[in-house]
Structure formats: C-alpha cells, structure tokens
Design a protein around this motif. Sequence first.
Motif, PDB file in Angstrom:
ATOM      1  N   GLY A   1      -3.057  -5.639 -16.332  1.00 36.44           N
ATOM      2  CA  GLY A   1      -2.829  -4.484 -15.469  1.00 36.44           C
ATOM      3  C   GLY A   1      -3.033  -4.798 -14.004  1.00 36.44           C
ATOM      4  N   PHE A   2      -3.103  -6.089 -13.670  1.00 43.57           N
ATOM      5  CA  PHE A   2      -3.358  -6.541 -12.299  1.00 43.57           C
ATOM      6  C   PHE A   2      -2.051  -7.067 -11.703  1.00 43.57           C
ATOM      7  CE2 PHE A   2      -4.325  -9.590  -9.058  1.00 43.57           C
ATOM      8  CZ  PHE A   2      -5.537  -9.235  -8.491  1.00 43.57           C
ATOM      9  N   SER A   3      -1.667  -6.522 -10.535  1.00 40.85           N
ATOM     10  CA  SER A   3      -0.497  -7.044  -9.836  1.00 40.85           C
ATOM     11  C   SER A   3      -0.633  -6.758  -8.349  1.00 40.85           C
ATOM     12  CB  SER A   3       0.800  -6.427 -10.384  1.00 40.85           C
ATOM     13  OG  SER A   3       0.839  -5.028 -10.134  1.00 40.85           O
ATOM     14  N   LEU A   4       0.210  -7.418  -7.560  1.00 43.97           N
ATOM     15  CA  LEU A   4       0.189  -7.299  -6.103  1.00 43.97           C
ATOM     16  C   LEU A   4       1.589  -6.981  -5.609  1.00 43.97           C
ATOM     17  CD1 LEU A   4      -1.820 -10.578  -5.467  1.00 43.97           C
ATOM     18  CD2 LEU A   4      -2.688  -8.291  -5.000  1.00 43.97           C
ATOM     19  N   ARG A   5       1.673  -6.011  -4.702  1.00 45.31           N
ATOM     20  CA  ARG A   5       2.952  -5.698  -4.069  1.00 45.31           C
ATOM     21  C   ARG A   5       2.798  -5.845  -2.567  1.00 45.31           C
ATOM     22  NH1 ARG A   5       6.646  -0.116  -4.366  1.00 45.31           N
ATOM     23  NH2 ARG A   5       8.653  -1.174  -3.993  1.00 45.31           N
ATOM     24  N   TRP A   6       3.770  -6.533  -1.952  1.00 49.34           N
ATOM     25  CA  TRP A   6       3.713  -6.793  -0.509  1.00 49.34           C
ATOM     26  C   TRP A   6       4.540  -5.768   0.249  1.00 49.34           C
ATOM     27  CZ3 TRP A   6       6.819 -10.455   2.925  1.00 49.34           C
ATOM     28  CH2 TRP A   6       6.157 -10.646   4.152  1.00 49.34           C
ATOM     29  N   TRP A   7       3.887  -5.099   1.203  1.00 43.08           N
ATOM     30  CA  TRP A   7       4.531  -4.105   2.051  1.00 43.08           C
ATOM     31  C   TRP A   7       4.737  -4.642   3.467  1.00 43.08           C
ATOM     32  CZ3 TRP A   7       6.022   0.826   0.300  1.00 43.08           C
ATOM     33  CH2 TRP A   7       5.653   1.116  -1.013  1.00 43.08           C
ATOM     34  N   GLY A   8       4.830  -5.957   3.593  1.00 42.64           N
ATOM     35  CA  GLY A   8       5.073  -6.581   4.886  1.00 42.64           C
ATOM     36  C   GLY A   8       3.803  -6.813   5.675  1.00 42.64           C
ATOM     37  N   ASN A   9       3.874  -7.783   6.619  1.00 47.58           N
ATOM     38  CA  ASN A   9       2.750  -8.144   7.470  1.00 47.58           C
ATOM     39  C   ASN A   9       1.536  -8.486   6.581  1.00 47.58           C
ATOM     40  OD1 ASN A   9       1.991  -8.580  10.222  1.00 47.58           O
ATOM     41  ND2 ASN A   9       0.623  -6.821  10.071  1.00 47.58           N
ATOM     42  N   ASN A  10       0.367  -7.871   6.804  1.00 50.44           N
ATOM     43  CA  ASN A  10      -0.765  -8.079   5.893  1.00 50.44           C
ATOM     44  C   ASN A  10      -0.998  -6.842   5.027  1.00 50.44           C
ATOM     45  OD1 ASN A  10      -2.958  -9.775   4.928  1.00 50.44           O
ATOM     46  ND2 ASN A  10      -4.342  -8.315   5.891  1.00 50.44           N
ATOM     47  N   SER A  11       0.051  -6.107   4.742  1.00 53.11           N
ATOM     48  CA  SER A  11      -0.056  -4.884   3.946  1.00 53.11           C
ATOM     49  C   SER A  11       0.148  -5.218   2.469  1.00 53.11           C
ATOM     50  CB  SER A  11       1.006  -3.862   4.390  1.00 53.11           C
ATOM     51  OG  SER A  11       0.916  -3.609   5.769  1.00 53.11           O
ATOM     52  N   TRP A  12      -0.890  -5.037   1.683  1.00 48.65           N
ATOM     53  CA  TRP A  12      -0.836  -5.349   0.254  1.00 48.65           C
ATOM     54  C   TRP A  12      -1.322  -4.167  -0.567  1.00 48.65           C
ATOM     55  CZ3 TRP A  12       1.332  -9.689  -1.767  1.00 48.65           C
ATOM     56  CH2 TRP A  12       1.590 -10.738  -0.867  1.00 48.65           C
ATOM     57  N   GLU A  13      -0.649  -3.951  -1.665  1.00 51.23           N
ATOM     58  CA  GLU A  13      -1.061  -2.959  -2.656  1.00 51.23           C
ATOM     59  C   GLU A  13      -1.535  -3.715  -3.895  1.00 51.23           C
ATOM     60  OE1 GLU A  13       0.874   0.605  -5.425  1.00 51.23           O
ATOM     61  OE2 GLU A  13       2.147  -0.635  -4.135  1.00 51.23           O
ATOM     62  N   ILE A  14      -2.803  -3.560  -4.213  1.00 50.59           N
ATOM     63  CA  ILE A  14      -3.376  -4.189  -5.406  1.00 50.59           C
ATOM     64  C   ILE A  14      -3.404  -3.145  -6.513  1.00 50.59           C
ATOM     65  CG2 ILE A  14      -5.355  -5.418  -6.356  1.00 50.59           C
ATOM     66  CD1 ILE A  14      -6.167  -6.071  -3.452  1.00 50.59           C
ATOM     67  N   ARG A  15      -2.733  -3.439  -7.597  1.00 50.67           N
ATOM     68  CA  ARG A  15      -2.671  -2.510  -8.726  1.00 50.67           C
ATOM     69  C   ARG A  15      -3.593  -3.016  -9.826  1.00 50.67           C
ATOM     70  NH1 ARG A  15       3.909  -1.384  -9.120  1.00 50.67           N
ATOM     71  NH2 ARG A  15       4.153  -0.636  -6.966  1.00 50.67           N
ATOM     72  N   LEU A  16      -4.508  -2.172 -10.246  1.00 47.34           N
ATOM     73  CA  LEU A  16      -5.473  -2.500 -11.286  1.00 47.34           C
ATOM     74  C   LEU A  16      -5.397  -1.393 -12.328  1.00 47.34           C
ATOM     75  CD1 LEU A  16      -7.451  -2.865  -8.270  1.00 47.34           C
ATOM     76  CD2 LEU A  16      -7.983  -4.705  -9.859  1.00 47.34           C
ATOM     77  N   GLY A  17      -4.444  -1.515 -13.248  1.00 48.44           N
ATOM     78  CA  GLY A  17      -4.201  -0.424 -14.179  1.00 48.44           C
ATOM     79  C   GLY A  17      -3.700   0.786 -13.410  1.00 48.44           C
ATOM     80  N   GLU A  18      -4.407   1.903 -13.526  1.00 50.01           N
ATOM     81  CA  GLU A  18      -4.031   3.115 -12.807  1.00 50.01           C
ATOM     82  C   GLU A  18      -4.631   3.179 -11.409  1.00 50.01           C
ATOM     83  OE1 GLU A  18      -1.840   5.473 -13.799  1.00 50.01           O
ATOM     84  OE2 GLU A  18      -1.442   4.000 -15.377  1.00 50.01           O
ATOM     85  N   LYS A  19      -5.485   2.244 -11.066  1.00 53.94           N
ATOM     86  CA  LYS A  19      -6.139   2.242  -9.763  1.00 53.94           C
ATOM     87  C   LYS A  19      -5.287   1.492  -8.739  1.00 53.94           C
ATOM     88  CE  LYS A  19      -9.785   4.441 -11.205  1.00 53.94           C
ATOM     89  NZ  LYS A  19     -10.104   5.808 -10.715  1.00 53.94           N
ATOM     90  N   ARG A  20      -5.421   1.898  -7.476  1.00 52.82           N
ATOM     91  CA  ARG A  20      -4.669   1.281  -6.386  1.00 52.82           C
ATOM     92  C   ARG A  20      -5.596   1.025  -5.199  1.00 52.82           C
ATOM     93  NH1 ARG A  20      -1.787   1.315 -10.119  1.00 52.82           N
ATOM     94  NH2 ARG A  20       0.402   1.979 -10.280  1.00 52.82           N
ATOM     95  N   VAL A  21      -5.557  -0.198  -4.687  1.00 50.93           N
ATOM     96  CA  VAL A  21      -6.288  -0.564  -3.471  1.00 50.93           C
ATOM     97  C   VAL A  21      -5.273  -1.084  -2.465  1.00 50.93           C
ATOM     98  CG1 VAL A  21      -8.042  -2.054  -2.453  1.00 50.93           C
ATOM     99  CG2 VAL A  21      -8.383  -1.139  -4.767  1.00 50.93           C
ATOM    100  N   LEU A  22      -5.276  -0.514  -1.261  1.00 48.46           N
ATOM    101  CA  LEU A  22      -4.385  -0.975  -0.193  1.00 48.46           C
ATOM    102  C   LEU A  22      -5.190  -1.765   0.836  1.00 48.46           C
ATOM    103  CD1 LEU A  22      -2.231   2.224   0.563  1.00 48.46           C
ATOM    104  CD2 LEU A  22      -1.776   0.388  -1.085  1.00 48.46           C
ATOM    105  N   ILE A  23      -4.590  -2.831   1.331  1.00 41.34           N
ATOM    106  CA  ILE A  23      -5.171  -3.603   2.425  1.00 41.34           C
ATOM    107  C   ILE A  23      -4.242  -3.503   3.630  1.00 41.34           C
ATOM    108  CG2 ILE A  23      -5.955  -5.864   3.204  1.00 41.34           C
ATOM    109  CD1 ILE A  23      -6.466  -6.619   0.324  1.00 41.34           C
ATOM    110  N   ASP A  24      -4.779  -3.084   4.774  1.00 42.27           N
ATOM    111  CA  ASP A  24      -4.042  -3.031   6.046  1.00 42.27           C
ATOM    112  C   ASP A  24      -2.641  -2.439   5.917  1.00 42.27           C
ATOM    113  OD1 ASP A  24      -6.210  -4.225   7.258  1.00 42.27           O
ATOM    114  OD2 ASP A  24      -5.292  -6.197   7.470  1.00 42.27           O
ATOM    115  N   PRO A  25      -2.490  -1.283   5.273  1.00 41.07           N
ATOM    116  CA  PRO A  25      -1.138  -0.743   5.079  1.00 41.07           C
ATOM    117  C   PRO A  25      -0.499  -0.307   6.403  1.00 41.07           C
ATOM    118  CG  PRO A  25      -2.776   0.877   4.445  1.00 41.07           C
ATOM    119  CD  PRO A  25      -3.523  -0.384   4.732  1.00 41.07           C
ATOM    120  N   TRP A  26       0.621  -0.919   6.748  1.00 39.22           N
ATOM    121  CA  TRP A  26       1.355  -0.588   7.984  1.00 39.22           C
ATOM    122  C   TRP A  26       2.843  -0.598   7.670  1.00 39.22           C
ATOM    123  CZ3 TRP A  26       3.523  -3.873  12.311  1.00 39.22           C
ATOM    124  CH2 TRP A  26       3.826  -3.099  13.439  1.00 39.22           C
TER     125      TRP A  26
END
Length: 310
Positions: free
Chosen positions: A35-60
């Motif tokens: 259930g772990f995956s990473l989606r790149w939203w450009g620059n240093n913007s990352w969406e970390i998916r952990l099952g139903e949970k979501r952690v965003l880093i520097d979303p721009w």
Amino acid sequence: MNEKISRRGLFGVSAGAAAVLAGAQAATAAPRNTGFSLRWWGNNSWEIRLGEKRVLIDPWLTRFKTGTYSPQGADPETPLEVNKKLIDRYVDSGELRADHILVTHGHYDHLTDVPYLAKKTGATVLGTETHLSLMKALGAPEDQLAVASGGEYLAFEGYTIRVLRSLHSAVGPRAQVPFPGSRTLSCRDVPRRIKDLVEGGTLSYQVSGGGLSVLNFGGSNYVESELAGLRPDVLLMPAGGAKVVGYASRLLTTLGNPAYVLPTHWDDFDYPLDEPGRDYGGLTPLREAVAQASPSSRFVVVDHLQTFTP
C-alpha cells in the motif's frame, strides 16, 4: 536581498544544459502489496500514499512563472500567486488528499500553496517556527500548524514521521542560501513577493509505513551526522550539490546505498504541471554521480503526476 537569484548557480549546472531524459529507467517496479507508493507533483512536491493515508511534502501545484532557471535568474519582486482553481480541481475530485503536509523550508517553490492546501484538506502541517509564521500570515489555520525543529520521531496511524535537521543548497561562489532569514510566530507581516518567503531553516523527513521508508531532502545539502543509522528504501535526492563536497558519495554511503534513488527538484517549474518535466540541466549529472557512488542503487526518473511503487 534585491539581486536576482539564479538557480543555475544554485545547482551548479551550465546555462545551456538541455533536457535529457533518454536512458532513464521506467518509473515502475514490481509492487510488494504494502500500500506504499509515491506520486510526483513536480519540483519537490511528493505525495506519499500509505494505504488510505496521504502525506504531502512541499506541495506546490501553482508553478507561477519566476524565470528561476533562466540566465537572468528569478526576480525577487515576483508576486506570489496561488492557483486555487487548479488546487480545487485536484482536491475536490479526491485525486489529492493529505493527512500531513511536511515543509522542508520556506521558499516560494516549496511553501506558497501549503496554507490553501491545509485549509482544503484539513491536514496537519509540520515546519519550523519561521515556516509556520509565514503560513499563518498567508491564511493557514493556526490549529493545524505543528512546529518542528528536527529530532522529532512521531507515530501516527499507519505511518511514522522522522524529522531531521538539514541544510539548504549552497548558492554561487560564496555558497550562500538564497532569501535567508527567520521570523517569529508573532510576526504579522503578510508575504507578497517571492523574496518575502525566507528559508527559515531547512528540515528533511523520513516517512515510514507498510514496511517501507522514504527519505526526502528539499535542497541539495544535508547534515551527515543527522543521517547516521538511517536506511531508507527510497531516497528522494535533489539534483545539484555542486558546492557540497562529496554530495552524492557521502550521502549514499551514509544511508547504506538505498535500493532506489528518485531524483527530485530537477524540473524547470516555469512550465505547467500537466506537461512532461523539463530538465533544467541537473538530471544527467545526478544520474552519473549516483551510478558512480552507488552502482547497486536503481536510479528511477518519475515524470509529472506519475506514480512509483517500490
């Protein structure tokens, strides 16, 4: 600080470097059903998916034009913008969600959209006192802001967040930090131009869950002693580091040569998110540095809005 800042100087690449994606490995790998995956939203913007949970880093997502990677560099007087319509489209459709938003530092290409995204998603936001002060002044809900200074190791349902003291990239011949500065939580001045979003200290984050961990840096520098004993499965490694002695070799050795290295902060963000990422010139040097320093690490290029599953 009124002179123009060139991120070409920041990352130490030539002005004529062309976009080079040829030879990059496909941004997919055999899933392990964690259930772990990473989606790149450009620059240093990352969406970390952990099952139903979501952690965003520097979303721009807004990516307003700054000329950052042009020969002239970014104009410090560039007004801040937030494309609420674009953010609404992704959040309201359920495509983008967040339980936590992690801020590495206060610069415009990392923090500008966070206050609005915090209001839209209800996420808890982690950052230094300066980052929180900037976001509060930009309208972020104060009760969603949690101060971090590095050293925190926090447990939440389904994942943990480790906060690490870090360093911003070094700029130009004097190895300076662009738009330096700090501010207290009591400061009420509203940032209006990109130079108003000061660095305010830099953090890095390791997020773990589903049996895997990912370590992110918002700039091409780090505090080596902070990383002792960390063994992330995935390293999100910024392009650049020309001013840092042994940037790739020290980092990869200290981390035990992670299985996957995904480049981050390598695209020219004057171009829209719905177009393929345009290499400003740092991608190929980073690939070569990683191959030399850690041949066992798989270098995986993820393009805009693509998802990577370890």
